[in-house]
Write an enzyme that holds these catalytic residues in place. Sequence first.
Site, PDB file in Angstrom:
ATOM      1  N   LYS A  81     -19.198 -13.204  19.495  1.00  0.00           N
ATOM      2  CA  LYS A  81     -18.601 -14.018  20.561  1.00  0.00           C
ATOM      3  C   LYS A  81     -17.438 -14.828  19.977  1.00  0.00           C
ATOM      4  O   LYS A  81     -17.528 -15.301  18.828  1.00  0.00           O
ATOM      5  CB  LYS A  81     -19.690 -14.949  21.108  1.00  0.00           C
ATOM      6  CG  LYS A  81     -19.296 -15.806  22.292  1.00  0.00           C
ATOM      7  CD  LYS A  81     -20.494 -16.670  22.734  1.00  0.00           C
ATOM      8  CE  LYS A  81     -20.209 -17.516  23.946  1.00  0.00           C
ATOM      9  NZ  LYS A  81     -21.376 -18.312  24.384  1.00  0.00           N
ATOM     10  N   SER A 156     -22.265 -17.652  29.352  1.00  0.00           N
ATOM     11  CA  SER A 156     -20.907 -17.482  28.889  1.00  0.00           C
ATOM     12  C   SER A 156     -20.747 -16.319  27.899  1.00  0.00           C
ATOM     13  O   SER A 156     -19.618 -15.876  27.688  1.00  0.00           O
ATOM     14  CB  SER A 156     -20.430 -18.785  28.228  1.00  0.00           C
ATOM     15  OG  SER A 156     -21.225 -19.090  27.101  1.00  0.00           O
ATOM     16  N   SER A 180     -26.672 -19.213  28.111  1.00  0.00           N
ATOM     17  CA  SER A 180     -25.575 -18.255  27.899  1.00  0.00           C
ATOM     18  C   SER A 180     -25.886 -17.009  27.102  1.00  0.00           C
ATOM     19  O   SER A 180     -25.055 -16.116  27.029  1.00  0.00           O
ATOM     20  CB  SER A 180     -24.398 -18.968  27.242  1.00  0.00           C
ATOM     21  OG  SER A 180     -23.697 -19.667  28.213  1.00  0.00           O
TER      22      SER A 180
HETATM   23  N1  GLN Z   1     -23.824 -21.652  32.214  1.00  0.00           N
HETATM   24  C1  GLN Z   1     -24.123 -22.870  31.549  1.00  0.00           C
HETATM   25  C2  GLN Z   1     -22.912 -23.763  31.551  1.00  0.00           C
HETATM   26  O1  GLN Z   1     -21.967 -23.422  32.130  1.00  0.00           O
HETATM   27  C3  GLN Z   1     -24.602 -22.588  30.167  1.00  0.00           C
HETATM   28  C4  GLN Z   1     -23.522 -22.326  29.216  1.00  0.00           C
HETATM   29  C5  GLN Z   1     -23.994 -21.998  27.854  1.00  0.00           C
HETATM   30  O2  GLN Z   1     -25.180 -21.788  27.610  1.00  0.00           O
HETATM   31  N2  GLN Z   1     -23.060 -21.999  26.945  1.00  0.00           N
HETATM   32  O3  GLN Z   1     -22.909 -24.794  30.981  1.00  0.00           O
END
Ligand code: GLN
Length: 493
Positions: A81, A156, A180
């Site tokens: 990532k 994400s 994420s």
């Molecule tokens: N979707 C969640 C957010 O937008 C989690 C993001 C993540 O785990 N990095 O914060």
Amino acid sequence: MSSNITYKSLTQLADLLENKETTSEEICSEYFDRIEKVEPQINAFIKLDTEDITKKAEESDSRRKAGRQLSRYDGIPISIKDIYNVKGQSCNCASKILAPYTAIYDATVIKKIKEKGFIPFGRNNMDEFAMGSSCENSSYQTTSNPWDLRRVPGGSSGGSAAAVSAGEVPASLGTDTGGSVRQPAAFCGIVGLKPSYGKVSRYGIVAFASSLDQAGPLSRNVLDSAVLLDTISGLDKMDTTTVRDKRDDSHESIVRKSNENLDGFKIGVCHKYLEMDGLSESIKENYMYSIEQMRELGAEIIDISFPYTKYAIAAYYIIATAEASANLARFDGIRYGSRIKDYKDLNELYLKTRGRKLGDEVKRRILLGTFVLSSGYYDAYYLRAQKVRTLISDSFRETFQKCDVFLSPTTPTPAFKIGEVSSPVEMYMADVFTNFVNLAGICGINIPSGLTKDDNLPVGLQILGPHLGEDKILKAAKVFEDNREIKEFIPDL
Ligand code: GLN
């Protein structure tokens, strides 16, 4: 020489290498071919330096030839990532503000995978600074879900999940602050593990919300997840929140030894979840099916009411944004990345650089985080959210006195269409089952558990365990995987 590397797992690739049926160079070049074929539709990668990867593969092959392989896994590629520092590679968190930034050191996790000979294989797309649930917040490109190109891969770590699911790479490293790793894994039909807080070092991973962030593997099966957990976990003097855990090297062997049933295993479930607003029918059906499946495998099912689920999103979005507002202050146009050219004084340099180079969702979070930390509102929002966090942790502690692991759906719906969710609050609901896990610091895994009848989209089951209870969730996930109706989740690409 073998072909059809595409959907092989890490352990299968390791066997092929060990038996001299393939080489690292051949594996990497097969993935390059696959990427060339499917990537125009998927867009999972922001960057891929094929020359550098080929060089690393050749080095691995000569090590192996000389009997000096770094581990069984030497020469196997893993995509990364765009949030991890890999020395010499760009690290942009899919943000314009970090656009020309090149990492000058390796994150601890990267150092550890390199020590086993794994090859970092390209940069995966993500929501900017890991803020989002669909990959639509990337400032580079929109990634598509390999199961239906009109749909999101989740976020994400959506680029990582799509790459694994599309057979562009055998596994990937993502990060999970509120879901994420698990949520995109659920949307793409792969395994995604969020380790307990402190299990894996965060050093060298761009910080979003430091008390919630964890690195985690996305892989094709549970065994690979354990292999990668063994590789990346452990005490690190560069991250004082890491802990020593005597099981750090043993997850692969625990999974290999998991026998076919769950006799003596206590599994907590929450039937109340079935009454939740916004939970789609296919998810409900799959949750009930999975519970029955676990019962048939010998587990004792215990119904647990989990009253704080509905407060978790609010608490998460206060704590995560508060921490993000502080962490992202360093992206000021001076220390890292890019700077606008037309400014009169320092203040204008800050304002214009941040104003133009950060995306809307990131700005929204910085504003919200700054607001909840401001002296007039601190008690009303931030302090309350911390109290809710304590209640959530306490109730998990009680839960795990009654059961070994706890089951929930991973997401309230299967993958939604690109552009379909326009309100931020609606998007935040995608994490309703995942973000309380980060608030409590415990571990969780997504395991693909079915496909929707109408659209043939993957559905995931989330298995949660206590802090440092990775051995338990991996075992339950492995037995479930071995006995699941659908053996392999491979999209029709
Ligand atoms: N979707 C969640 C957010 O937008 C989690 C993001 C993540 O785990 N990095 O914060």
